[in-house]
Design a protein around this motif. Structure first.
Motif, PDB file in Angstrom:
ATOM      1  N   LEU A   1       0.816  -1.215   0.000  1.00  0.00           N
ATOM      2  CA  LEU A   1       0.000   0.000   0.000  1.00  0.00           C
ATOM      3  C   LEU A   1       0.850   1.264   0.000  1.00  0.00           C
ATOM      4  O   LEU A   1       0.646   2.165  -0.816  1.00  0.00           O
ATOM      5  N   THR A   2       1.806   1.366   0.916  1.00  0.00           N
ATOM      6  CA  THR A   2       2.619   2.579   0.977  1.00  0.00           C
ATOM      7  C   THR A   2       3.477   2.738  -0.273  1.00  0.00           C
ATOM      8  O   THR A   2       3.924   3.854  -0.583  1.00  0.00           O
ATOM      9  N   ALA A   3       3.704   1.656  -1.006  1.00  0.00           N
ATOM     10  CA  ALA A   3       4.437   1.752  -2.271  1.00  0.00           C
ATOM     11  C   ALA A   3       3.667   2.575  -3.302  1.00  0.00           C
ATOM     12  O   ALA A   3       4.256   3.095  -4.252  1.00  0.00           O
TER      13      ALA A   3
ATOM     14  N   PHE B   1      -0.879   3.690   5.950  1.00  0.00           N
ATOM     15  CA  PHE B   1      -1.227   4.184   4.624  1.00  0.00           C
ATOM     16  C   PHE B   1      -2.070   5.452   4.723  1.00  0.00           C
ATOM     17  O   PHE B   1      -1.819   6.442   4.029  1.00  0.00           O
ATOM     18  N   GLY B   2      -3.060   5.450   5.608  1.00  0.00           N
ATOM     19  CA  GLY B   2      -3.914   6.614   5.782  1.00  0.00           C
ATOM     20  C   GLY B   2      -3.147   7.813   6.316  1.00  0.00           C
ATOM     21  O   GLY B   2      -3.329   8.947   5.843  1.00  0.00           O
ATOM     22  N   ASN B   3      -2.268   7.561   7.290  1.00  0.00           N
ATOM     23  CA  ASN B   3      -1.497   8.655   7.881  1.00  0.00           C
ATOM     24  C   ASN B   3      -0.581   9.328   6.862  1.00  0.00           C
ATOM     25  O   ASN B   3      -0.610  10.548   6.680  1.00  0.00           O
ATOM     26  N   VAL B   4       0.247   8.525   6.207  1.00  0.00           N
ATOM     27  CA  VAL B   4       1.263   9.101   5.324  1.00  0.00           C
ATOM     28  C   VAL B   4       0.617   9.749   4.103  1.00  0.00           C
ATOM     29  O   VAL B   4       1.091  10.783   3.616  1.00  0.00           O
ATOM     30  N   THR B   5      -0.486   9.181   3.608  1.00  0.00           N
ATOM     31  CA  THR B   5      -1.142   9.764   2.433  1.00  0.00           C
ATOM     32  C   THR B   5      -1.804  11.093   2.776  1.00  0.00           C
ATOM     33  O   THR B   5      -1.661  12.080   2.041  1.00  0.00           O
ATOM     34  N   SER B   6      -2.540  11.140   3.882  1.00  0.00           N
ATOM     35  CA  SER B   6      -3.222  12.383   4.257  1.00  0.00           C
ATOM     36  C   SER B   6      -2.215  13.481   4.586  1.00  0.00           C
ATOM     37  O   SER B   6      -2.420  14.653   4.218  1.00  0.00           O
TER      38      SER B   6
END
Length: 804
Positions: free
Chosen positions: A283-285, A356-361
């Motif tokens: 996901l983080t990729a 994933f939610g943290n780094v994307t937002s």
């Protein structure tokens, strides 16, 4: 007062940015350097994605199993199906390969024909001895090798299903890695630097194809594919979005600055991953590519507004200042709604999704500030737009498209509602056809050689995905009681009859083999001892592998003798059969093992993953509801109108339902990758809604609350940006369809499709609803006095404020 404060705030931002350009750029460079220094902390995950929280009962049972028996996913298997295998040249190369692997420190045990041991009774010492199955001095004789082959297939049922398939003649070896290194970089180094080259050397020497599989091997090659695709996604998304940007604006300079902004955004995204010490997962990729796809629409919206302003008064300085002053808050709100769509993943109680939610937002909000600073500063240094740069504002095909939409909104609203309701009904029918998949391998690259090897072993040995059954006898040394062994044997017989499962392996197999050895290797005696035989045969069996490297008994009975382990492997066609298999095993286990005397636990990676998928579905649906709730609060706070909340939610709910219906009709299952579609698509689609309503609210004020005139004006302004950004998002997410992973392909395709539906819904259904509900929406008491004014301002208002 709030209105003038808002105007003053964004006017202040515009002045600070444009009057301190060097300082602003220096701050961005400093932040970029700082985050680049965090790249050293980036590392790829060495464990599988666990969708369950730590306190979930399935995770608790799985961890209890690991405490007793260690890491279960440590088996690598190498198979061969070739008629020339039992020839001196091929056998010698095989023995060399296995010995090379066995000598590596990362390997705990290798079970192969060349080092196979068989039990032999020593009556003088009253114990079994392990003697070599193959005499290495005779393996140059083809006749001897044929004899070995015959004896293996006919006289050693203990190894059937483990080392050979009697029906097809397939041979395989089992390489058990050191359990301590399975979830570390050492595993990757062994697979990539030792195993793969050794296999390739064998194939080159013998011209025989080998098949390799097992969880450590699959995970390593899967991870390498993910890493290789990060660069592909970044390059492709950057190329596609920048080409679209240039096509819209026909300006190399504007395109260049947009590319620079998203490249900086990508650098920041890697920096935040390192700063937060997050691992790169499947996901983080995706985050760097998402930053490009989401960043370019920001650049489009701000650049388009700059061109619109410049076209009106041909004053570059005023146009740049108005970009921030007039649309700063609206742009912030659209980025906030996008960030909300990702941030709601933190409610899933799953580490993978929370990260994933943290780094994307975080990156989305950082990207907003990057755009709001860099675009005005950059354009302040370059010449003003030429006529060819602003021709897109009157481009014929776009104008025709927008006019067609307006015509339908004005004259055919009833038809729009009929189409919307019809699509809703069709979607609901499709939703009932949806299925849930808990497959571990369904999303893996189908064309990759290692995936073909998975299919090979599923066909030849009934699967490679481990499923574990742990039996607690509730008494020390209870496993080796004959009554317990008989119950285990009965359960194993039931497991063997389940088509999706392979032949089970446990201490029962070893005890049966012990009886066979006691009767001089006669395969007819491959069975559990009776009550008269158990005393001396079990005492022999306990010493059968005592001095062997990687004691097999220790692998299937814990050190206290209280817990036993039955291992089977599962076919992984689509994961949908797991609940059926689980129910069948539980039914048999409850019948065979009295609950007051035994506790039977079903676990294993395949089982945990399937349970995690169901858990993820429940939690992401909750996250989606939470996203709707937060968006409703935001709209309500902005407009103080319940009907406006409905107007904003309905056009964004319909595209999600349409996508879900399509998944049902085309048999695209709900799984971790496709579940994410809805949260991502909603967060992006609702941007257009906020943008449209913000502009519409301002046009109402400018046009003396004339509804139809305001809708037309909204289309002339916000509609073009909505169209541009939606097209960019559509093609930007389509880039993910270049992936070799089925889940990533589905994610890209479904998000693109949902956003396309969302664009049409926001351009047609949204204004139709606004026109239908215009009286209540335009009511001054309900709509004119919002708590917070976040909308655009007229030129007169801004100029009046500037004078003050």
């Amino acid at each position: 007062m709030i209105k003038w404060f808002s105007l003053g705030f964004w006017e202040l931002i515009a002045r600070v940015v444009l009057r301190n350009r060097i300082l602003m750029l220096s701050i961005i460079v400093a932040i970029t350097v700082f985050l680049a220094m965090q790249w050293k902390n980036i590392h790829f995950t060495h464990t599988e994605a666990n969708m369950l929280p730590d306190d979930n009962i399935v995770n608790i049972e799985y961890n209890a199993f690991l405490d007793k028996f260690g890491e279960e996913g440590n088996l690598v298997i190498i198979g061969v199906k070739d008629k020339t295998f039992f020839t001196p040249k091929a056998y010698a190369a095989w023995a060399k390969l296995m010995n090379t692997l066995n000598e590596d420190k990362a390997v705990d045990l290798v079970i192969s024909i060349n080092n196979l041991k068989k039990l032999q009774k020593n009556e003088a010492l009253q114990k079994f001895e392990l003697i070599p199955f193959v005499d290495p001095n005779k393996t140059t004789d083809k006749v001897y090798l044929e004899k070995i082959k015959k004896e293996l297939f006919n006289d050693l049922p203990f190894y059937e299903g483990l080392l050979f398939n009697k029906r097809s003649g397939t041979i395989r070896s089992a390489i058990y890695l050191d359990k301590k290194i399975v979830n570390t970089p050492i595993r990757k180094n062994f697979i990539s630097d030792k195993l793969v080259p050794a296999v390739e050397a064998f194939e080159k020497e013998t011209n025989i194809d080998l098949r390799v599989s097992g969880m450590p091997y699959i995970r390593t090659l899967n991870a390498e594919t993910i890493i290789s695709e990060i660069g592909l996604f970044i390059g492709a998304s950057l190329l596609v979005t920048s080409l679209l940007f240039f096509f819209f604006f026909r300006s190399f300079r504007a395109t260049l600055i947009s590319i620079i902004i998203v490249i900086i955004g990508v650098m920041w995204s890697f920096g935040f991953l390192g700063l937060l010490n997050y691992e790169i997962t499947v996901l983080t990729a995706l985050v760097p590519s998402l930053i490009i796809v989401i960043g370019i629409p920001n650049c489009i919206f701000l650049t388009n507004k700059y061109h619109q302003e410049y076209k009106v008064h041909r004053n570059k300085a005023k146009a740049l200042q108005r970009v921030t002053t007039k649309v700063g808050m609206a742009t912030l709100m659209t980025n906030v709604t996008t960030a909300i769509g990702f941030f709601t993943f933190i409610t899933s109680n799953n580490k993978l999704l929370i990260e994933f939610g943290n780094v994307t937002s975080i990156n989305i909000m950082a990207l907003f500030f990057l755009c709001i600073i860099v675009i005005p500063v950059f354009h302040s240094y370059i010449p003003a737009p030429k006529d060819r740069h602003i021709e897109h504002l009157d481009r014929g095909y776009v104008k025709a498209f927008m006019d067609w939409i307006l015509r339908n909104v004005k004259e055919s609203r009833f038809s729009i509602y009929v189409v919307a309701v019809s699509l809703l009904v069709i979607s609901i029918i499709g939703i009932y056809k949806m299925r849930i998949s808990g497959s571990l391998i369904e999303d893996m690259p189908k064309k990759a050689p290692f995936f073909q090897d998975i299919l090979f072993f599923e066909k030849e040995f009934d699967g490679v995905m481990p499923l574990e059954i742990m039996i607690d006898t509730k008494h020390k040394k209870g496993v080796m009681k004959l009554s317990t062994l008989k119950r285990m044997d009965e359960l194993e017989t039931a497991i063997d009859e389940i088509p999706e499962l392979s032949k089970p392996i446990s201490v029962v197999n070893l005890v049966k083999y012990s009886k066979q050895a006691y009767y001089n290797g006669n395969p007819e005696y491959y069975e559990l001892p009776n009550s008269q035989e158990q005393a001396f045969i079990l005492s022999y069996a306990k010493n059968a592998t005592k001095n062997a490297k990687g004691d097999l008994m220790k692998s299937y009975v814990d050190k206290t003798g209280q817990f036993a382990r039955i291992t089977t492997f599962m076919r992984d066609d689509n994961g949908g059969v797991m609940p059926i298999v689980e129910a069948e095993i539980r039914k048999k286990a409850e019948k065979i093992f009295p609950p007051d005397r035994y506790k039977v636990t079903i676990t294993g990676k395949a089982f945990v993953f399937q349970k995690g998928t169901g858990y993820l579905l429940d939690n992401l649906l909750s996250s989606l509801v939470f996203a709707f709730f937060l968006t409703a609060l935001l709209i309500g706070f902005m407009f103080r109108s319940f009907k406006m909340i409905l107007v904003s939610i309905i056009p964004n709910l319909l595209p999600l339902l349409l996508t879900a219906g399509i998944m049902g009709f085309f048999d695209i299952p709900l799984k971790p990758s496709t579940i994410l579609v809805f949260g991502i698509a909603f967060g992006l689609s609702v941007d257009d809604t906020v943008r449209f309503l913000a502009q519409y609210r301002e046009e109402l004020k400018k046009n003396d609350w004339k509804i139809r005139k305001s809708v037309y004006a909204t289309f002339n302004d916000a509609g073009l940006s909505m169209f541009y950004t939606s097209i960019v998002l559509f093609f930007g997410f389509s880039v993910f369809m270049l992936s070799s992973f089925g889940g990533t392909i589905a994610l890209g395709g479904l998000v693109s499709l949902t956003l396309l539906f969302g664009m049409l819904s926001n351009l047609m259904l949204l204004p139709a609803l606004v026109l239908t509900l215009n009286r209540t929406l335009a009511n001054e008491q309900e709509f004119i006095e919002p708590k917070l004014e976040i909308l655009e301002f007229t030129d007169e208002e801004i100029e009046d404020f500037e004078k003050k």
